[in-house]
Design a protein around this motif. Sequence first.
Motif, mmCIF file in Angstrom:
data_model
loop_
_atom_site.group_PDB
_atom_site.id
_atom_site.type_symbol
_atom_site.label_atom_id
_atom_site.label_comp_id
_atom_site.label_asym_id
_atom_site.label_seq_id
_atom_site.Cartn_x
_atom_site.Cartn_y
_atom_site.Cartn_z
ATOM 1 N N ALA A 137 0.829 -1.211 0.000
ATOM 2 C CA ALA A 137 0.000 0.000 0.000
ATOM 3 C C ALA A 137 0.860 1.256 0.000
ATOM 4 O O ALA A 137 0.563 2.234 -0.692
ATOM 5 N N THR A 138 1.940 1.253 0.739
ATOM 6 C CA THR A 138 2.823 2.409 0.796
ATOM 7 C C THR A 138 3.533 2.617 -0.535
ATOM 8 O O THR A 138 3.647 3.743 -1.015
ATOM 9 N N ALA A 139 3.992 1.558 -1.146
ATOM 10 C CA ALA A 139 4.686 1.674 -2.431
ATOM 11 C C ALA A 139 3.751 2.171 -3.513
ATOM 12 O O ALA A 139 4.159 2.931 -4.400
ATOM 13 N N ALA A 140 2.494 1.776 -3.488
ATOM 14 C CA ALA A 140 1.540 2.183 -4.513
ATOM 15 C C ALA A 140 0.952 3.567 -4.255
ATOM 16 O O ALA A 140 0.319 4.141 -5.125
ATOM 17 N N SER A 141 1.173 4.131 -3.087
ATOM 18 C CA SER A 141 0.549 5.423 -2.783
ATOM 19 C C SER A 141 1.149 6.558 -3.593
ATOM 20 O O SER A 141 0.531 7.592 -3.762
ATOM 21 N N ALA A 142 2.357 6.411 -4.114
ATOM 22 C CA ALA A 142 2.959 7.454 -4.945
ATOM 23 C C ALA A 142 2.399 7.423 -6.367
ATOM 24 O O ALA A 142 2.439 8.429 -7.062
ATOM 25 N N ASP A 143 1.884 6.291 -6.820
ATOM 26 C CA ASP A 143 1.380 6.170 -8.181
ATOM 27 C C ASP A 143 0.301 7.193 -8.532
ATOM 28 O O ASP A 143 0.365 7.790 -9.602
ATOM 29 N N PRO A 144 -0.703 7.432 -7.682
ATOM 30 C CA PRO A 144 -1.713 8.429 -8.036
ATOM 31 C C PRO A 144 -1.127 9.833 -8.210
ATOM 32 O O PRO A 144 -1.547 10.578 -9.093
ATOM 33 N N MET A 145 -0.128 10.187 -7.424
ATOM 34 C CA MET A 145 0.488 11.505 -7.558
ATOM 35 C C MET A 145 1.212 11.615 -8.900
ATOM 36 O O MET A 145 1.079 12.615 -9.605
ATOM 37 N N ILE A 146 1.942 10.587 -9.272
ATOM 38 C CA ILE A 146 2.651 10.591 -10.547
ATOM 39 C C ILE A 146 1.656 10.656 -11.691
ATOM 40 O O ILE A 146 1.834 11.416 -12.647
ATOM 41 N N ARG A 147 0.586 9.909 -11.587
ATOM 42 C CA ARG A 147 -0.454 9.909 -12.638
ATOM 43 C C ARG A 147 -1.101 11.292 -12.752
ATOM 44 O O ARG A 147 -1.346 11.773 -13.851
ATOM 45 N N ARG A 148 -1.365 11.939 -11.620
ATOM 46 C CA ARG A 148 -1.952 13.292 -11.652
ATOM 47 C C ARG A 148 -0.978 14.282 -12.271
ATOM 48 O O ARG A 148 -1.384 15.171 -13.014
ATOM 49 N N GLN A 149 0.304 14.145 -11.969
ATOM 50 C CA GLN A 149 1.292 15.044 -12.571
ATOM 51 C C GLN A 149 1.364 14.828 -14.076
ATOM 52 O O GLN A 149 1.413 15.789 -14.840
ATOM 53 N N GLN A 150 1.358 13.575 -14.500
ATOM 54 C CA GLN A 150 1.356 13.290 -15.936
ATOM 55 C C GLN A 150 0.146 13.920 -16.612
ATOM 56 O O GLN A 150 0.269 14.531 -17.675
ATOM 57 N N LEU A 151 -1.006 13.741 -16.015
ATOM 58 C CA LEU A 151 -2.236 14.274 -16.585
ATOM 59 C C LEU A 151 -2.210 15.797 -16.636
ATOM 60 O O LEU A 151 -2.601 16.404 -17.638
ATOM 61 N N ALA A 152 -1.713 16.435 -15.592
ATOM 62 C CA ALA A 152 -1.627 17.901 -15.575
ATOM 63 C C ALA A 152 -0.675 18.410 -16.662
ATOM 64 O O ALA A 152 -0.968 19.401 -17.345
ATOM 65 N N ILE A 153 0.449 17.729 -16.846
ATOM 66 C CA ILE A 153 1.398 18.118 -17.894
ATOM 67 C C ILE A 153 0.751 17.961 -19.263
ATOM 68 O O ILE A 153 0.818 18.867 -20.109
ATOM 69 N N ALA A 154 0.104 16.815 -19.497
ATOM 70 C CA ALA A 154 -0.526 16.552 -20.796
ATOM 71 C C ALA A 154 -1.643 17.548 -21.081
ATOM 72 O O ALA A 154 -1.755 18.078 -22.195
ATOM 73 N N GLU A 155 -2.486 17.820 -20.081
ATOM 74 C CA GLU A 155 -3.579 18.779 -20.284
ATOM 75 C C GLU A 155 -3.051 20.169 -20.584
ATOM 76 O O GLU A 155 -3.560 20.864 -21.460
ATOM 77 N N SER A 156 -2.020 20.585 -19.870
ATOM 78 C CA SER A 156 -1.447 21.909 -20.065
ATOM 79 C C SER A 156 -0.855 22.059 -21.463
ATOM 80 O O SER A 156 -1.100 23.059 -22.156
ATOM 81 N N LEU A 157 -0.099 21.072 -21.894
ATOM 82 C CA LEU A 157 0.526 21.136 -23.217
ATOM 83 C C LEU A 157 -0.520 21.035 -24.319
ATOM 84 O O LEU A 157 -0.452 21.762 -25.323
ATOM 85 N N LEU A 158 -1.521 20.185 -24.144
ATOM 86 C CA LEU A 158 -2.592 20.076 -25.136
ATOM 87 C C LEU A 158 -3.357 21.394 -25.246
ATOM 88 O O LEU A 158 -3.662 21.865 -26.346
ATOM 89 N N ARG A 159 -3.651 22.015 -24.115
ATOM 90 C CA ARG A 159 -4.348 23.310 -24.118
ATOM 91 C C ARG A 159 -3.513 24.363 -24.842
ATOM 92 O O ARG A 159 -4.031 25.147 -25.630
ATOM 93 N N GLU A 160 -2.214 24.372 -24.577
ATOM 94 C CA GLU A 160 -1.313 25.325 -25.240
ATOM 95 C C GLU A 160 -1.375 25.169 -26.759
ATOM 96 O O GLU A 160 -1.481 26.155 -27.493
ATOM 97 N N VAL A 161 -1.321 23.933 -27.236
ATOM 98 C CA VAL A 161 -1.355 23.680 -28.683
ATOM 99 C C VAL A 161 -2.720 24.046 -29.257
ATOM 100 O O VAL A 161 -2.810 24.686 -30.313
ATOM 101 N N MET A 162 -3.780 23.652 -28.574
ATOM 102 C CA MET A 162 -5.131 23.896 -29.086
ATOM 103 C C MET A 162 -5.471 25.387 -29.173
ATOM 104 O O MET A 162 -6.311 25.780 -29.970
ATOM 105 N N LEU A 163 -4.824 26.210 -28.363
ATOM 106 C CA LEU A 163 -5.109 27.647 -28.394
ATOM 107 C C LEU A 163 -4.403 28.375 -29.541
ATOM 108 O O LEU A 163 -4.683 29.544 -29.793
ATOM 109 N N MET A 164 -3.520 27.683 -30.235
ATOM 110 C CA MET A 164 -2.818 28.290 -31.368
ATOM 111 C C MET A 164 -3.746 28.363 -32.579
ATOM 112 O O MET A 164 -4.641 27.555 -32.734
ATOM 113 N N PRO A 165 -3.505 29.341 -33.457
ATOM 114 C CA PRO A 165 -4.307 29.420 -34.684
ATOM 115 C C PRO A 165 -4.039 28.217 -35.591
ATOM 116 O O PRO A 165 -2.956 27.630 -35.549
ATOM 117 N N PHE A 166 -5.012 27.891 -36.411
ATOM 118 C CA PHE A 166 -4.881 26.838 -37.417
ATOM 119 C C PHE A 166 -5.284 27.476 -38.734
ATOM 120 O O PHE A 166 -6.460 27.591 -39.050
#
Length: 186
Positions: A39-68
Amino acid sequence: MYAMRRGLRVRGLTLIELLLFVVVVGIALSAMLKVFVTATAASADPMIRRQQLAIAESLLREVMLMPFTWCDPNDPNVETATGTGDCSSVEVSGPEAGQTRYNAANPFNNVNDYAGFSMSGIRDITNTAVAGLGGYGASVAVAAAALDSIGAGGEALKITVTVTAPGGDVISLQGWRTRFAPTAAD
């Protein structure tokens, strides 16, 4: 004397009973400790997953806001072009010469500029490393895609942002960007 001993009831544990008790308790404790360690070893996994998701969402938003646009956003015909024939400089997939995400003088200015972009260690738009995210990596893929009835003439792009965590786990987010003709600079 024998009768006296026989009549007395001796209280306590024998050596065999004591050893069995120690073995049973030892097995139970080791099983409980294994659960706590897992349980202790797996408790860091949700934090890493949330960080990955935040990075991906931020970068996707940055790209999507550019003109096409059909034309490079610096082209004088960018607002009125209805196709590449109306442009003096056509927007291509990938950055133009000297363009980077971090270059204030010549930054990415169109969705297509992010095609093939990647970074090892997460950096903000000013090229400053984000503390604590040095072990992560991110990449962007931009490709023409059909989106229902849109997309036959390059009117839609599929943007895929992939983020890799320090342990090698990968998460990908996708978004679609459509062109608004004659102008897509909004």
